[in-house]
Write a protein that holds these residues in place. Structure first.
Motif, PDB file in Angstrom:
ATOM      1  N   ASP A 174      10.127   6.141  -4.700  1.00 11.85           N
ATOM      2  CA  ASP A 174      11.499   6.135  -5.220  1.00 11.85           C
ATOM      3  C   ASP A 174      12.052   4.723  -5.356  1.00 11.85           C
ATOM      4  OD1 ASP A 174      11.534   5.633  -2.549  1.00 11.85           O
ATOM      5  OD2 ASP A 174      13.137   7.047  -2.055  1.00 11.85           O
ATOM      6  N   GLU A 175      11.265   3.721  -4.991  1.00  9.94           N
ATOM      7  CA  GLU A 175      11.731   2.345  -5.098  1.00  9.94           C
ATOM      8  C   GLU A 175      11.808   1.920  -6.557  1.00  9.94           C
ATOM      9  OE1 GLU A 175      10.241  -2.149  -3.914  1.00  9.94           O
ATOM     10  OE2 GLU A 175       9.570  -0.442  -2.696  1.00  9.94           O
ATOM     11  N   PRO A 176      12.945   1.363  -7.015  1.00  7.72           N
ATOM     12  CA  PRO A 176      13.055   0.930  -8.417  1.00  7.72           C
ATOM     13  C   PRO A 176      12.290  -0.372  -8.656  1.00  7.72           C
ATOM     14  CG  PRO A 176      15.049   0.363  -7.205  1.00  7.72           C
ATOM     15  CD  PRO A 176      14.181   1.147  -6.250  1.00  7.72           C
ATOM     16  N   ASP A 177      12.194  -0.740  -9.906  1.00 11.00           N
ATOM     17  CA  ASP A 177      11.583  -2.012 -10.308  1.00 11.00           C
ATOM     18  C   ASP A 177      10.123  -2.114  -9.894  1.00 11.00           C
ATOM     19  OD1 ASP A 177      14.063  -2.791 -11.352  1.00 11.00           O
ATOM     20  OD2 ASP A 177      14.702  -3.531  -9.387  1.00 11.00           O
ATOM     21  N   ARG A 178       9.437  -0.993  -9.887  1.00  8.00           N
ATOM     22  CA  ARG A 178       8.011  -1.009  -9.590  1.00  8.00           C
ATOM     23  C   ARG A 178       7.340   0.153 -10.318  1.00  8.00           C
ATOM     24  NH1 ARG A 178       6.595  -0.900  -3.435  1.00  8.00           N
ATOM     25  NH2 ARG A 178       7.172   1.292  -3.674  1.00  8.00           N
ATOM     26  N   VAL A 179       6.135  -0.069 -10.835  1.00  2.91           N
ATOM     27  CA  VAL A 179       5.359   0.995 -11.480  1.00  2.91           C
ATOM     28  C   VAL A 179       4.626   1.775 -10.397  1.00  2.91           C
ATOM     29  CG1 VAL A 179       3.494   1.522 -13.090  1.00  2.91           C
ATOM     30  CG2 VAL A 179       5.087  -0.347 -13.595  1.00  2.91           C
ATOM     31  N   HIS A 180       4.802   3.087 -10.384  1.00  3.39           N
ATOM     32  CA  HIS A 180       4.199   3.946  -9.372  1.00  3.39           C
ATOM     33  C   HIS A 180       3.056   4.744  -9.995  1.00  3.39           C
ATOM     34  CE1 HIS A 180       8.466   3.565  -7.762  1.00  3.39           C
ATOM     35  NE2 HIS A 180       7.697   2.927  -6.894  1.00  3.39           N
ATOM     36  N   LEU A 181       1.873   4.647  -9.386  1.00  2.00           N
ATOM     37  CA  LEU A 181       0.664   5.253  -9.942  1.00  2.00           C
ATOM     38  C   LEU A 181      -0.052   6.067  -8.876  1.00  2.00           C
ATOM     39  CD1 LEU A 181      -0.634   1.953 -11.563  1.00  2.00           C
ATOM     40  CD2 LEU A 181       0.575   3.792 -12.769  1.00  2.00           C
ATOM     41  N   VAL A 182      -0.791   7.089  -9.333  1.00  2.00           N
ATOM     42  CA  VAL A 182      -1.633   7.903  -8.452  1.00  2.00           C
ATOM     43  C   VAL A 182      -3.003   8.012  -9.096  1.00  2.00           C
ATOM     44  CG1 VAL A 182      -1.989  10.166  -7.367  1.00  2.00           C
ATOM     45  CG2 VAL A 182       0.343   9.259  -7.613  1.00  2.00           C
ATOM     46  N   THR A 183      -4.055   7.928  -8.299  1.00  2.00           N
ATOM     47  CA  THR A 183      -5.385   8.307  -8.779  1.00  2.00           C
ATOM     48  C   THR A 183      -6.003   9.263  -7.770  1.00  2.00           C
ATOM     49  OG1 THR A 183      -7.521   7.553  -9.614  1.00  2.00           O
ATOM     50  CG2 THR A 183      -6.612   6.334  -7.756  1.00  2.00           C
ATOM     51  N   ALA A 184      -6.684  10.295  -8.270  1.00  2.00           N
ATOM     52  CA  ALA A 184      -7.301  11.305  -7.408  1.00  2.00           C
ATOM     53  C   ALA A 184      -8.461  11.938  -8.147  1.00  2.00           C
ATOM     54  CB  ALA A 184      -6.279  12.366  -6.997  1.00  2.00           C
ATOM     55  N   HIS A 185      -9.333  12.581  -7.376  1.00  2.00           N
ATOM     56  CA  HIS A 185     -10.497  13.267  -7.946  1.00  2.00           C
ATOM     57  C   HIS A 185     -10.385  14.728  -7.552  1.00  2.00           C
ATOM     58  CE1 HIS A 185     -14.577  13.044  -9.699  1.00  2.00           C
ATOM     59  NE2 HIS A 185     -14.854  14.055  -8.889  1.00  2.00           N
ATOM     60  N   LEU A 186      -9.875  15.550  -8.474  1.00  2.00           N
ATOM     61  CA  LEU A 186      -9.593  16.952  -8.145  1.00  2.00           C
ATOM     62  C   LEU A 186      -9.377  17.757  -9.422  1.00  2.00           C
ATOM     63  CD1 LEU A 186      -6.362  16.818  -8.751  1.00  2.00           C
ATOM     64  CD2 LEU A 186      -6.191  16.150  -6.367  1.00  2.00           C
ATOM     65  N   THR A 187      -9.195  19.073  -9.247  1.00  4.28           N
ATOM     66  CA  THR A 187      -8.946  19.989 -10.360  1.00  4.28           C
ATOM     67  C   THR A 187      -7.500  20.427 -10.350  1.00  4.28           C
ATOM     68  OG1 THR A 187     -11.206  20.829 -10.209  1.00  4.28           O
ATOM     69  CG2 THR A 187      -9.639  22.172 -11.430  1.00  4.28           C
ATOM     70  N   VAL A 188      -6.828  20.308 -11.484  1.00  4.69           N
ATOM     71  CA  VAL A 188      -5.455  20.765 -11.613  1.00  4.69           C
ATOM     72  C   VAL A 188      -5.442  22.100 -12.344  1.00  4.69           C
ATOM     73  CG1 VAL A 188      -3.173  20.267 -12.576  1.00  4.69           C
ATOM     74  CG2 VAL A 188      -4.540  18.419 -11.603  1.00  4.69           C
ATOM     75  N   VAL A 189      -4.666  23.033 -11.835  1.00  9.50           N
ATOM     76  CA  VAL A 189      -4.543  24.353 -12.449  1.00  9.50           C
ATOM     77  C   VAL A 189      -4.108  24.198 -13.911  1.00  9.50           C
ATOM     78  CG1 VAL A 189      -3.287  26.539 -12.406  1.00  9.50           C
ATOM     79  CG2 VAL A 189      -3.986  25.455 -10.252  1.00  9.50           C
ATOM     80  N   GLY A 190      -4.798  24.897 -14.807  1.00  9.24           N
ATOM     81  CA  GLY A 190      -4.444  24.866 -16.219  1.00  9.24           C
ATOM     82  C   GLY A 190      -5.234  23.869 -17.030  1.00  9.24           C
ATOM     83  N   ALA A 191      -5.943  22.949 -16.379  1.00  9.82           N
ATOM     84  CA  ALA A 191      -6.750  21.982 -17.120  1.00  9.82           C
ATOM     85  C   ALA A 191      -8.048  22.637 -17.583  1.00  9.82           C
ATOM     86  CB  ALA A 191      -7.048  20.760 -16.253  1.00  9.82           C
ATOM     87  N   ALA A 192      -8.593  22.137 -18.682  1.00 10.76           N
ATOM     88  CA  ALA A 192      -9.821  22.699 -19.261  1.00 10.76           C
ATOM     89  C   ALA A 192     -11.033  21.977 -18.695  1.00 10.76           C
ATOM     90  CB  ALA A 192      -9.797  22.562 -20.776  1.00 10.76           C
ATOM     91  N   THR A 193     -11.979  22.752 -18.136  1.00 13.82           N
ATOM     92  CA  THR A 193     -13.205  22.136 -17.636  1.00 13.82           C
ATOM     93  C   THR A 193     -14.030  21.648 -18.819  1.00 13.82           C
ATOM     94  OG1 THR A 193     -14.360  24.257 -17.619  1.00 13.82           O
ATOM     95  CG2 THR A 193     -13.243  23.588 -15.580  1.00 13.82           C
ATOM     96  N   GLY A 194     -14.910  20.692 -18.536  1.00 14.90           N
ATOM     97  CA  GLY A 194     -15.677  20.086 -19.619  1.00 14.90           C
ATOM     98  C   GLY A 194     -17.092  20.567 -19.723  1.00 14.90           C
ATOM     99  N   GLY A 195     -17.514  21.544 -18.894  1.00 13.79           N
ATOM    100  CA  GLY A 195     -18.837  22.132 -19.026  1.00 13.79           C
ATOM    101  C   GLY A 195     -19.875  21.598 -18.066  1.00 13.79           C
ATOM    102  N   GLY A 196     -19.642  20.434 -17.430  1.00 22.52           N
ATOM    103  CA  GLY A 196     -20.682  19.875 -16.586  1.00 22.52           C
ATOM    104  C   GLY A 196     -20.306  19.679 -15.135  1.00 22.52           C
TER     105      GLY A 196
END
Length: 382
Positions: A174-196
């Motif tokens: 919630d701190e202003p004046d900063r870009v907030h980013l997330v990276t993770a390795h997981l499956t989100v509901v509704g996303a399309a799997t890619g087959g592999g």
């Protein structure tokens, strides 16, 4: 700031016995060239750098050289472990990585602060990245307990645990004046799997809702699903997709990396940059006569043969199409189980009789296969 988001390199992948080491060299060279051209401030690799938890020395060398080359473009580089990676082995490389100016997070550490990475671009834009490697269900519970949150109840789901962990890692978003980013390795509901992807880690028991990510995040860089796509949620959420199709189930995917431009006060602008170095994967169908007449498409081939099964069929197809890695009878010609004229009963029947019934049930009339079975059975018996 500008971000280059990539994931799911799967270095060391072997497809039906075919090494893809040369393809991976070309693909990663393509990713590095994009980074040199685009000059990102931050490169995020969202897991599955390797295809196996026991990578070969060649695969490890290729990954470390690629990370080093990305760092030499002037970008900060952050990489997390995926479900195919060996988290402790990646963490063992942290002294090397830190000396090279690269941030590696192979597994979840006891101190949650180790997963919150701060930086500043050359132009003075401050950023914070919450980096969460892949977590199995067992380690999700352990991580919750390590972070001294409320007690993990056995009835709670994987999504509950991941939500609580991410809430802990993004407390300062919630701190202003900063870009907030997330990276993770997981499956989100509704996303399309890619087959592999590994089914065990993409089923609903391992999926989380997009609501686990805070609305205060400027961008969420995900790995695990191999199809590049945006996910609906409270903030910009995206899978970069894999830069190389790892098997024939992914032949329709467009290999790419994602480029993001964002500031603390403006929304993320997102675009895909294709990575075209990998050999294409193609599927062809037909009878032997039809396959003999076609001009084979470029790439590795999966062949569905419209012929009844018989001994030597694979070899005949391989002669016609030397780049065929996978050869199968066309599924449309294979009878459904249980539709044969006879059903084998195990009790009191010899292996030869059972095997003959199986062949009959599958519409397999080639006597050569039965004779070969008899020879093998006699060899085993003696």
């Amino acid at each position: 700031m500008k971000i280059l988001h990539t994931s799911d390199w799967h270095v060391g992948k072997v497809l039906k016995g075919q090494s893809r080491a040369e393809e991976h060299k070309q693909v990663l060279a393509g990713v590095i060239e994009i980074a040199r051209r685009e000059r990102p401030d931050l490169v995020v690799i969202a897991g599955d750098l390797h295809d196996t938890a026991a990578p070969t020395p060649e695969a490890t060398r290729l990954v470390t050289r690629a990370l080093t080359a990305l760092r030499r473009t002037g970008a900060d580089v952050v990489a997390i472990g995926g479900n195919h990676d060996n988290g402790p082995a990646l963490d063992a490389l942290r002294p090397w990585a830190e000396a090279a100016g690269i941030t590696l997070r192979g597994g979840v550490r006891e101190d949650p602060a180790e997963h919150v990475i701060d930086g500043t671009t050359a132009d003075g834009e401050r950023w914070r990245l919450a980096a969460l490697p892949f977590l199995s269900q067992r380690y999700a519970v352990r991580a919750v307990e390590m972070y001294e949150l409320t007690a993990a109840e056995t009835t709670q789901t994987y999504a509950d645990h991941l939500g609580r962990i991410l809430a802990r890692l993004t407390e300062g978003f919630d701190e202003p004046d900063r870009v907030h980013l997330v990276t993770a390795h997981l499956t989100v509901v509704g996303a399309a799997t890619g087959g592999g992807e590994r089914d065990a880690h993409t089923i609903m028991g391992y999926a989380v809702p997009a609501s686990v990510f805070p609305g205060t995040a400027h961008y969420v860089a995900l790995g695990h699903l191999h199809r590049a796509q945006r996910v609906q949620g409270p903030c910009p959420i995206r899978y970069s997709g894999a830069p190389l199709a790892v098997d024939f189930g992914e032949q329709e995917n467009v290999p790419a990396v994602t480029l993001v431009e964002v500031t603390a006060t403006t929304a993320a602008r997102i675009r895909e940059e294709p990575v075209t170095a990998a050999t294409a994967l193609r599927t062809v169908r037909g009878t032997l006569a039809q396959l003999a007449e076609i001009t084979p498409p470029e790439g590795w081939l999966r062949v569905y043969v419209r012929e009844q099964p018989r001994a030597g069929l694979r070899e005949e197809v391989q002669q016609l199409l030397p780049r065929a890695l996978e050869i199968r009878i066309d599924p449309e010609l294979v009878p459904a189980p249980g539709t044969g004229t006879r059903v084998a009963q195990r009790s009191g029947r010899s292996p030869r009789q059972l095997f003959a019934d199986y062949l009959d049930s599958r519409g397999h009339a080639d006597e050569g296969v039965r004779e070969l079975f008899d020879e093998l059975l006699e060899e085993v018996d003696h």
